[in-house]
Design a protein around this motif. Structure first.
Motif, PDB file in Angstrom:
ATOM      1  N   THR A 237      32.133  40.407  43.208  1.00 51.11           N
ATOM      2  CA  THR A 237      32.944  41.459  43.813  1.00 51.11           C
ATOM      3  C   THR A 237      32.864  41.384  45.327  1.00 51.11           C
ATOM      4  OG1 THR A 237      32.448  42.844  41.912  1.00 51.11           O
ATOM      5  CG2 THR A 237      33.332  43.938  43.828  1.00 51.11           C
ATOM      6  N   ARG A 238      31.667  41.168  45.828  1.00 48.51           N
ATOM      7  CA  ARG A 238      31.486  41.093  47.285  1.00 48.51           C
ATOM      8  C   ARG A 238      32.249  39.896  47.869  1.00 48.51           C
ATOM      9  NH1 ARG A 238      30.189  44.180  51.168  1.00 48.51           N
ATOM     10  NH2 ARG A 238      29.187  43.238  52.942  1.00 48.51           N
ATOM     11  N   ALA A 239      32.153  38.751  47.192  1.00 47.66           N
ATOM     12  CA  ALA A 239      32.831  37.556  47.683  1.00 47.66           C
ATOM     13  C   ALA A 239      34.349  37.729  47.646  1.00 47.66           C
ATOM     14  CB  ALA A 239      32.428  36.342  46.857  1.00 47.66           C
TER      15      ALA A 239
ATOM     16  N   GLN B  57      37.597  46.618  51.140  1.00 47.51           N
ATOM     17  CA  GLN B  57      38.087  45.667  50.148  1.00 47.51           C
ATOM     18  C   GLN B  57      37.087  45.474  49.004  1.00 47.51           C
ATOM     19  OE1 GLN B  57      40.985  44.223  49.678  1.00 47.51           O
ATOM     20  NE2 GLN B  57      41.832  45.220  51.469  1.00 47.51           N
ATOM     21  N   VAL B  58      35.797  45.477  49.326  1.00 46.37           N
ATOM     22  CA  VAL B  58      34.781  45.344  48.273  1.00 46.37           C
ATOM     23  C   VAL B  58      34.855  46.537  47.328  1.00 46.37           C
ATOM     24  CG1 VAL B  58      32.297  45.345  47.828  1.00 46.37           C
ATOM     25  CG2 VAL B  58      33.240  43.871  49.586  1.00 46.37           C
ATOM     26  N   ASN B  59      34.986  47.735  47.889  1.00 46.46           N
ATOM     27  CA  ASN B  59      35.103  48.921  47.038  1.00 46.46           C
ATOM     28  C   ASN B  59      36.363  48.882  46.199  1.00 46.46           C
ATOM     29  OD1 ASN B  59      32.704  49.983  47.947  1.00 46.46           O
ATOM     30  ND2 ASN B  59      33.661  51.149  49.592  1.00 46.46           N
ATOM     31  N   ARG B  60      37.433  48.395  46.766  1.00 45.93           N
ATOM     32  CA  ARG B  60      38.688  48.269  46.021  1.00 45.93           C
ATOM     33  C   ARG B  60      38.539  47.277  44.870  1.00 45.93           C
ATOM     34  NH1 ARG B  60      43.380  47.470  49.891  1.00 45.93           N
ATOM     35  NH2 ARG B  60      43.078  49.694  50.136  1.00 45.93           N
ATOM     36  N   GLN B  61      37.888  46.154  45.148  1.00 46.96           N
ATOM     37  CA  GLN B  61      37.673  45.152  44.099  1.00 46.96           C
ATOM     38  C   GLN B  61      36.751  45.693  43.013  1.00 46.96           C
ATOM     39  OE1 GLN B  61      39.311  42.341  43.990  1.00 46.96           O
ATOM     40  NE2 GLN B  61      40.241  42.655  45.976  1.00 46.96           N
ATOM     41  N   GLN B  62      35.774  46.483  43.420  1.00 44.82           N
ATOM     42  CA  GLN B  62      34.827  47.047  42.465  1.00 44.82           C
ATOM     43  C   GLN B  62      35.520  48.032  41.525  1.00 44.82           C
ATOM     44  OE1 GLN B  62      31.565  48.807  44.480  1.00 44.82           O
ATOM     45  NE2 GLN B  62      30.187  48.628  42.763  1.00 44.82           N
ATOM     46  N   ARG B  63      36.449  48.807  42.046  1.00 45.78           N
ATOM     47  CA  ARG B  63      37.197  49.758  41.206  1.00 45.78           C
ATOM     48  C   ARG B  63      38.047  49.052  40.177  1.00 45.78           C
ATOM     49  NH1 ARG B  63      38.728  53.012  45.891  1.00 45.78           N
ATOM     50  NH2 ARG B  63      40.512  51.651  45.970  1.00 45.78           N
ATOM     51  N   TRP B  64      38.637  47.928  40.567  1.00 44.82           N
ATOM     52  CA  TRP B  64      39.551  47.232  39.670  1.00 44.82           C
ATOM     53  C   TRP B  64      38.849  46.277  38.745  1.00 44.82           C
ATOM     54  CZ3 TRP B  64      44.257  48.548  38.431  1.00 44.82           C
ATOM     55  CH2 TRP B  64      44.922  49.415  39.263  1.00 44.82           C
ATOM     56  N   GLY B  65      37.538  46.146  38.811  1.00 45.70           N
ATOM     57  CA  GLY B  65      36.793  45.401  37.802  1.00 45.70           C
ATOM     58  C   GLY B  65      36.591  43.937  38.090  1.00 45.70           C
TER      59      GLY B  65
ATOM     60  N   GLN C  98      35.402  40.103  50.431  1.00 49.05           N
ATOM     61  CA  GLN C  98      35.351  39.465  51.751  1.00 49.05           C
ATOM     62  C   GLN C  98      36.537  38.537  51.957  1.00 49.05           C
ATOM     63  OE1 GLN C  98      31.510  37.612  51.751  1.00 49.05           O
ATOM     64  NE2 GLN C  98      30.532  39.310  52.812  1.00 49.05           N
ATOM     65  N   ASN C  99      36.883  37.786  50.907  1.00 45.29           N
ATOM     66  CA  ASN C  99      38.024  36.877  51.039  1.00 45.29           C
ATOM     67  C   ASN C  99      39.325  37.652  51.208  1.00 45.29           C
ATOM     68  OD1 ASN C  99      36.602  34.487  50.925  1.00 45.29           O
ATOM     69  ND2 ASN C  99      36.639  34.419  48.695  1.00 45.29           N
ATOM     70  N   ALA C 100      39.485  38.750  50.489  1.00 44.49           N
ATOM     71  CA  ALA C 100      40.692  39.560  50.632  1.00 44.49           C
ATOM     72  C   ALA C 100      40.782  40.152  52.031  1.00 44.49           C
ATOM     73  CB  ALA C 100      40.700  40.670  49.588  1.00 44.49           C
TER      74      ALA C 100
END
Length: 108
Positions: free
Chosen positions: A53-55, A88-96, A58-60
């Motif tokens: 998720t972190r990676a 972006q990390v939080n956004r990615q974390q929400r979407w799984g 960061q890329n996004a």
């Protein structure tokens, strides 16, 4: 080839075993037995972002910053700041992302 079935001449084998406890008593005794406790994992209570998720976040954030720099609306040279990365990390974390599910399963 033949198979032999073993037999016993003892009294216990000929009589049906007797139950000396009721079903409720058996259940109660099973619940109160001291079972060995599992050792807790180091990260058992933590719900922080996974490495994937972190990676991905960061890329996004990097991609978005580069696009903004090309459009002329960025404040830097195409590098995201820490707040944009965290967002972006939080956004990615929400979407799984990084939870073992595919993107199509998350969108349904």
């Amino acid at each position: 080839m033949s198979f032999n079935i073993g037999t016993s001449t003892s009294v216990a084998a000929t009589e049906e075993p007797k139950m000396d406890m009721a079903l409720d008593d058996i259940i109660k005794s099973r619940r109160t037995e001291n079972k060995p406790r599992r050792t807790p994992r180091k990260n058992a209570g933590k719900k922080g972002p996974t490495t994937a998720t972190r990676a991905t976040g960061q890329n996004a954030a990097r991609r978005n910053a580069k696009v903004a720099a090309r459009r002329g609306i960025a404040r830097g040279e195409g590098r995201p700041n820490a707040m944009e990365v965290d967002r972006q990390v939080n956004r990615q974390q929400r979407w799984g992302v990084g939870k073992g599910t595919t993107n199509s399963q998350n969108q349904q």
